[in-house]
Design a protein around this motif. Sequence first.
Motif, PDB file in Angstrom:
ATOM      1  N   THR A 164      -3.753   5.644   7.440  1.00 27.77           N
ATOM      2  CA  THR A 164      -2.817   5.301   6.379  1.00 27.77           C
ATOM      3  C   THR A 164      -3.560   5.142   5.062  1.00 27.77           C
ATOM      4  O   THR A 164      -4.650   4.585   5.013  1.00 27.77           O
ATOM      5  CB  THR A 164      -2.103   3.979   6.730  1.00 27.77           C
ATOM      6  OG1 THR A 164      -1.574   4.085   8.042  1.00 27.77           O
ATOM      7  CG2 THR A 164      -0.998   3.692   5.751  1.00 27.77           C
ATOM      8  N   CYS A 165      -2.941   5.609   4.008  1.00 30.07           N
ATOM      9  CA  CYS A 165      -3.548   5.516   2.681  1.00 30.07           C
ATOM     10  C   CYS A 165      -3.705   4.049   2.295  1.00 30.07           C
ATOM     11  O   CYS A 165      -2.763   3.265   2.405  1.00 30.07           O
ATOM     12  CB  CYS A 165      -2.666   6.237   1.669  1.00 30.07           C
ATOM     13  SG  CYS A 165      -3.245   6.076  -0.022  1.00 30.07           S
ATOM     14  N   THR A 166      -4.869   3.700   1.819  1.00 31.02           N
ATOM     15  CA  THR A 166      -5.132   2.295   1.501  1.00 31.02           C
ATOM     16  C   THR A 166      -5.034   2.015   0.000  1.00 31.02           C
ATOM     17  O   THR A 166      -5.318   0.915  -0.432  1.00 31.02           O
ATOM     18  CB  THR A 166      -6.534   1.887   2.007  1.00 31.02           C
ATOM     19  OG1 THR A 166      -7.507   2.778   1.465  1.00 31.02           O
ATOM     20  CG2 THR A 166      -6.587   1.937   3.525  1.00 31.02           C
ATOM     21  N   LEU A 210       0.820  -1.202   0.000  1.00 29.57           N
ATOM     22  CA  LEU A 210       0.000   0.000   0.000  1.00 29.57           C
ATOM     23  C   LEU A 210       0.851   1.248   0.000  1.00 29.57           C
ATOM     24  O   LEU A 210       2.024   1.231   0.347  1.00 29.57           O
ATOM     25  CB  LEU A 210      -0.917  -0.001   1.219  1.00 29.57           C
ATOM     26  CG  LEU A 210      -1.876  -1.199   1.304  1.00 29.57           C
ATOM     27  CD1 LEU A 210      -2.703  -1.108   2.564  1.00 29.57           C
ATOM     28  CD2 LEU A 210      -2.765  -1.281   0.084  1.00 29.57           C
ATOM     29  N   CYS A 211       0.222   2.321  -0.421  1.00 32.06           N
ATOM     30  CA  CYS A 211       0.898   3.612  -0.458  1.00 32.06           C
ATOM     31  C   CYS A 211       1.480   3.946   0.909  1.00 32.06           C
ATOM     32  O   CYS A 211       2.642   4.291   1.018  1.00 32.06           O
ATOM     33  CB  CYS A 211      -0.096   4.678  -0.903  1.00 32.06           C
ATOM     34  SG  CYS A 211       0.482   6.349  -0.655  1.00 32.06           S
ATOM     35  N   GLY A 212       0.650   3.790   1.926  1.00 32.98           N
ATOM     36  CA  GLY A 212       1.143   4.004   3.280  1.00 32.98           C
ATOM     37  C   GLY A 212       1.244   5.459   3.672  1.00 32.98           C
ATOM     38  O   GLY A 212       1.732   5.774   4.745  1.00 32.98           O
ATOM     39  N   HIS A 213       0.804   6.326   2.823  1.00 36.37           N
ATOM     40  CA  HIS A 213       0.853   7.747   3.182  1.00 36.37           C
ATOM     41  C   HIS A 213      -0.062   8.009   4.363  1.00 36.37           C
ATOM     42  O   HIS A 213      -1.164   7.478   4.420  1.00 36.37           O
ATOM     43  CB  HIS A 213       0.407   8.592   1.997  1.00 36.37           C
ATOM     44  CG  HIS A 213       0.536  10.059   2.267  1.00 36.37           C
ATOM     45  ND1 HIS A 213      -0.477  10.792   2.820  1.00 36.37           N
ATOM     46  CD2 HIS A 213       1.567  10.911   2.063  1.00 36.37           C
ATOM     47  CE1 HIS A 213      -0.072  12.049   2.933  1.00 36.37           C
ATOM     48  NE2 HIS A 213       1.160  12.157   2.489  1.00 36.37           N
ATOM     49  N   ARG A 214       0.416   8.830   5.256  1.00 34.75           N
ATOM     50  CA  ARG A 214      -0.371   9.094   6.458  1.00 34.75           C
ATOM     51  C   ARG A 214      -1.015  10.462   6.358  1.00 34.75           C
ATOM     52  O   ARG A 214      -0.370  11.428   5.962  1.00 34.75           O
ATOM     53  CB  ARG A 214       0.542   9.087   7.680  1.00 34.75           C
ATOM     54  CG  ARG A 214       0.988   7.695   8.031  1.00 34.75           C
ATOM     55  CD  ARG A 214       0.701   7.469   9.485  1.00 34.75           C
ATOM     56  NE  ARG A 214       1.221   6.167   9.895  1.00 34.75           N
ATOM     57  CZ  ARG A 214       1.845   5.984  11.037  1.00 34.75           C
ATOM     58  NH1 ARG A 214       2.036   6.986  11.847  1.00 34.75           N
ATOM     59  NH2 ARG A 214       2.257   4.799  11.378  1.00 34.75           N
ATOM     60  N   SER A 258      -5.086  11.819  -5.140  1.00 36.77           N
ATOM     61  CA  SER A 258      -5.470  11.901  -3.723  1.00 36.77           C
ATOM     62  C   SER A 258      -5.226  10.560  -3.034  1.00 36.77           C
ATOM     63  O   SER A 258      -5.278   9.503  -3.648  1.00 36.77           O
ATOM     64  CB  SER A 258      -6.940  12.300  -3.615  1.00 36.77           C
ATOM     65  OG  SER A 258      -7.739  11.317  -4.235  1.00 36.77           O
ATOM     66  N   HIS A 259      -4.961  10.638  -1.776  1.00 43.68           N
ATOM     67  CA  HIS A 259      -4.820   9.423  -0.984  1.00 43.68           C
ATOM     68  C   HIS A 259      -6.182   9.013  -0.452  1.00 43.68           C
ATOM     69  O   HIS A 259      -7.070   9.857  -0.309  1.00 43.68           O
ATOM     70  CB  HIS A 259      -3.871   9.650   0.183  1.00 43.68           C
ATOM     71  CG  HIS A 259      -2.484  10.014  -0.256  1.00 43.68           C
ATOM     72  ND1 HIS A 259      -1.613   9.098  -0.775  1.00 43.68           N
ATOM     73  CD2 HIS A 259      -1.859  11.213  -0.285  1.00 43.68           C
ATOM     74  CE1 HIS A 259      -0.487   9.723  -1.077  1.00 43.68           C
ATOM     75  NE2 HIS A 259      -0.602  11.000  -0.800  1.00 43.68           N
ATOM     76  N   ARG A 260      -6.320   7.755  -0.195  1.00 46.31           N
ATOM     77  CA  ARG A 260      -7.596   7.284   0.307  1.00 46.31           C
ATOM     78  C   ARG A 260      -7.405   6.712   1.703  1.00 46.31           C
ATOM     79  O   ARG A 260      -6.580   5.814   1.902  1.00 46.31           O
ATOM     80  CB  ARG A 260      -8.156   6.200  -0.617  1.00 46.31           C
ATOM     81  CG  ARG A 260      -9.578   5.803  -0.259  1.00 46.31           C
ATOM     82  CD  ARG A 260     -10.129   4.797  -1.243  1.00 46.31           C
ATOM     83  NE  ARG A 260      -9.289   3.607  -1.302  1.00 46.31           N
ATOM     84  CZ  ARG A 260      -9.390   2.687  -2.232  1.00 46.31           C
ATOM     85  NH1 ARG A 260     -10.257   2.807  -3.203  1.00 46.31           N
ATOM     86  NH2 ARG A 260      -8.602   1.636  -2.226  1.00 46.31           N
ATOM     87  N   GLY A 294       2.354   3.663  -4.937  1.00 47.00           N
ATOM     88  CA  GLY A 294       2.612   4.412  -6.153  1.00 47.00           C
ATOM     89  C   GLY A 294       1.378   4.623  -6.989  1.00 47.00           C
ATOM     90  O   GLY A 294       1.442   4.698  -8.221  1.00 47.00           O
ATOM     91  N   HIS A 295       0.242   4.702  -6.334  1.00 48.32           N
ATOM     92  CA  HIS A 295      -1.026   4.849  -7.063  1.00 48.32           C
ATOM     93  C   HIS A 295      -1.022   6.092  -7.936  1.00 48.32           C
ATOM     94  O   HIS A 295      -0.366   7.099  -7.637  1.00 48.32           O
ATOM     95  CB  HIS A 295      -2.199   4.893  -6.076  1.00 48.32           C
ATOM     96  CG  HIS A 295      -2.075   5.965  -5.033  1.00 48.32           C
ATOM     97  ND1 HIS A 295      -2.333   7.273  -5.260  1.00 48.32           N
ATOM     98  CD2 HIS A 295      -1.694   5.889  -3.731  1.00 48.32           C
ATOM     99  CE1 HIS A 295      -2.140   7.964  -4.148  1.00 48.32           C
ATOM    100  NE2 HIS A 295      -1.731   7.149  -3.207  1.00 48.32           N
ATOM    101  N   ALA A 296      -1.754   5.985  -9.047  1.00 45.95           N
ATOM    102  CA  ALA A 296      -1.793   7.086 -10.002  1.00 45.95           C
ATOM    103  C   ALA A 296      -2.720   8.191  -9.512  1.00 45.95           C
ATOM    104  O   ALA A 296      -2.560   9.344  -9.915  1.00 45.95           O
ATOM    105  CB  ALA A 296      -2.266   6.576 -11.357  1.00 45.95           C
TER     106      ALA A 296
HETATM  107 ZN   LIG Z   1      -1.601   7.252  -1.183  1.00 42.47          ZN
END
Ligand SMILES: [Zn+2]
Length: 76
Positions: free
Chosen positions: A61-63, A51-55, A72-74, A67-69
């Motif tokens: 955490t981004c699900t 997963l992207c893992g962006h917080r 926005s993070h989800r 490297g999603h296109a």
């Molecule tokens: Zn993300």
Amino acid sequence: MDNLRAMREAKYAESQKRAAAAPARPKAAVAPPATARKAVPATEPVAADELCGHRNMSGRTCTREQGHAAKSHRYS
Ligand SMILES: [Zn+2]
């Protein structure tokens, strides 16, 4: 004879008490930081791999996939 047995029982009880107390002491000194440290990343390894893992700001955490296109993070 009774005296001997009483002494043996007292020694046994003492060793039991020591055995119960000995492992408790190192655990109390070491376990809290170890579990506290483990508890935080424990939720991440699964997400960190694929997963992207962006917080976001609230700690979620981004699900999306790594490297999603999507721009926005989800967080769901
Ligand atoms: Zn993300």
